[in-house]
Design an enzyme around this catalytic site. Sequence first.
Site, PDB file in Angstrom:
ATOM      1  N   CYS B  91       0.800  -1.230   0.000  1.00  9.69           N
ATOM      2  CA  CYS B  91       0.000   0.000   0.000  1.00  9.69           C
ATOM      3  C   CYS B  91       0.832   1.280   0.000  1.00  9.69           C
ATOM      4  O   CYS B  91       0.303   2.356  -0.270  1.00  9.69           O
ATOM      5  CB  CYS B  91      -0.943   0.007   1.194  1.00  9.69           C
ATOM      6  N   HIS B 358      -8.489   4.286  -2.207  1.00  6.13           N
ATOM      7  CA  HIS B 358      -7.089   3.908  -2.034  1.00  6.13           C
ATOM      8  C   HIS B 358      -6.665   3.040  -3.220  1.00  6.13           C
ATOM      9  O   HIS B 358      -6.753   1.810  -3.160  1.00  6.13           O
ATOM     10  CB  HIS B 358      -6.966   3.159  -0.701  1.00  6.13           C
ATOM     11  N   CYS B 388       0.395   2.658   6.273  1.00  4.86           N
ATOM     12  CA  CYS B 388       0.607   1.300   6.758  1.00  4.86           C
ATOM     13  C   CYS B 388       0.775   0.397   5.539  1.00  4.86           C
ATOM     14  O   CYS B 388       0.298   0.706   4.457  1.00  4.86           O
ATOM     15  CB  CYS B 388      -0.533   0.831   7.655  1.00  4.86           C
ATOM     16  N   GLY B 390       1.286  -3.771   3.917  1.00  2.00           N
ATOM     17  CA  GLY B 390       1.089  -5.209   4.054  1.00  2.00           C
ATOM     18  C   GLY B 390       2.292  -5.916   4.650  1.00  2.00           C
ATOM     19  O   GLY B 390       3.423  -5.444   4.549  1.00  2.00           O
TER      20      GLY B 390
END
Lengths: 292, 402
Positions: B91, B358, B388, B390
């Site tokens: 991400c 996102h 944040c 993965g």
Amino acid sequence: MGGVTHAVGADGVGILTVDLPQGLDALDAATSGTVAAAIDALLGDQAVRGIVIHFPTASEQAGGADAGAVAAELRAVTDAAARRKAALARVSVLQSALRRLETGGKPAAAAIGASLSGGAFEVALACHRRVVADDAALRLGMPRVSEARIPSGGATQRLVRMAGAIAALKLLHGGSLTAADAQAAKLVDEIVPADAVLARATAWVQSAGAEAAVRAWDTKTFRLPGADPRTHHGGGQFAVANALQRKATGGRSPAADAVQQLAYQACLVPMDVGLRLESKYAARLLIDAAAH
Amino acid sequence: MTDCYIYDHVRTPRGRGRPDGALHEVAPIDLASGVLRAVRDRNGLDTSLVDDVVLGCVMPVGEQGHDIARVAVLCADYAETVAGVQINRFCASGLEATNMAAAQVMSGQSDMVIGGGVESMSRVPIGSDGGAWHTNPEVAFKTYFAPQGIGADLIATKWGFFRDDVDAYAVQSQRRAAQAWAEGRFARSIAPVTDVLGDTLLATDEHMRPATDMQSLGALKPAFTSLGEDCGYDAVAKLRYPEVDAIRHVHTGGNSSGIVDGAAAVLLGSKEAGIAAGLKARARIRAFASIGSEPCIMLTGPEKVTRKVLKRAGMTVDDIDLFELNEAFASVVLLFQKLLEIDNDKLNVNGGAIAMGHPLGATGAMILGTVLDELERRDLNTALVTLCVGAGMGTATIIERV
């Protein structure tokens, strides 16, 4: 009578009778060795054009009974490399004979008259055809995995390639199916009246051509049934199966973890590689047990 | 070390990441080459001055495969000497791409580099790339793999955020995004996407629901209850976090980031490269960092990487004027705010991914540009952008205006 016997009929069909009410334990070197020797004798006999493996009686493996004894034997082998070799040799006796049966070019049918679990079921899975008695009480499956043992007669590889990984995992973690459910899962080819099992299996072998003696996964056109971890959907199914295994085991069973991993690998590698991995994981569990 | 400056930033509006979304008819390669064309055209850029294009993409398979950055360079008619590389830090890929582009400049090995990202979640759905992490049993067991939503709910459970808390945050995100759009705060960076006829397909973020309130959010069902209970992931999380009795599933589609399509590009270079291209620097990359964090809960990296990058920059939380943390899930933002004691008026001031979506590989570059625009609008100096990531990671970048 009883035990493991074999004979060759005038029709060129070799009949191997496996009558082991106490179950066939792949780790039991003596019994596995007897089965392996009989298979090799029939494969090597030029008069034999096909093989029927007949299970007249129930052969259900309780599971785990012998693993402690094998671990104790291994403990006596102090050199680490020699211990690995000994463990591999021990777990490979039945599996390698069954692979020779599967690839030996002679059509082989299992005539299943009664319930099978564990090693006896693994023998049946290695045949090119399974004929099962029409008996509502009959069950086919695997014993629960226990601390130091997993199936080592090829079941982790054949069940996945026949029934798909998710269905295979249910059996491999200690499940069984009725004959009808096993047929629906593609594990059984034919269900016939109990008194016709041997005759039907024999008739199939008599009429089978060379192409019948080749398993699907040994051909170029093999398509894996069920969940394929390389796909979006199949990967998700594997992920959930992994989480549910955690929920069931609490992460406390190395043997259950090994079975899970072998089912995954079965989807991704050729049969001989998968069988080799099965032997290595089975050997590692014994070696780990010997270390305690 | 060479200073690296941000010269410009563009992004597409974000389209709903479904077959009925406005950008679904646009191939991801066209989203990526579109922002490359936009950043070139609005700056009159001689693309032969660009050394490399680094694009984040989290599902780099199918039509997002084959190093989409290089192919996008070719499709955008850049000079053929411009290289391209696709990277994946889940991400945070868009921000990581910008950081890696900046690193090329800061190390003196490149003069001008474009960072950015692309993701068409409607055309290459999340999960398309497979991977060992969740499917390979030994790997899943070792890492206590559980999907992000379980981690978000675990954060809420462990730190005491309830349904009303996460929903209230989501309402704020929608309200702030709506106000930002109404006041034209994103206008400078938006490159509308046009169709094959040249008509505008999308000029605003399509995912927003400005009418959202506590009542409408409260009616939504928790999204991860079934994953947790029926698929075994609550059990996995509890094996890793035995102190948690029962995981409270508070996240819904309404307080989690939206699934959208989009792309972004950030033009970076040395001072000299900017002069050579006749560009005016808008900000300097002050510092960046990535960090690993516990992978089962997965989403606690932003606080840790923020402390790391602040230390690296010799700064404190109070030295940052605006924070931009990707709104992956409401609990992620609430935890970050709580642990770092960040004033609500400094954090995600124009809303975020809960309202606007996102697009995995692009988001980091999008929110870097969003916060730069806002620094300029408010005439403030410093911003920290973080996401944040993965498998338990965090990535962060500090920028300061020049």
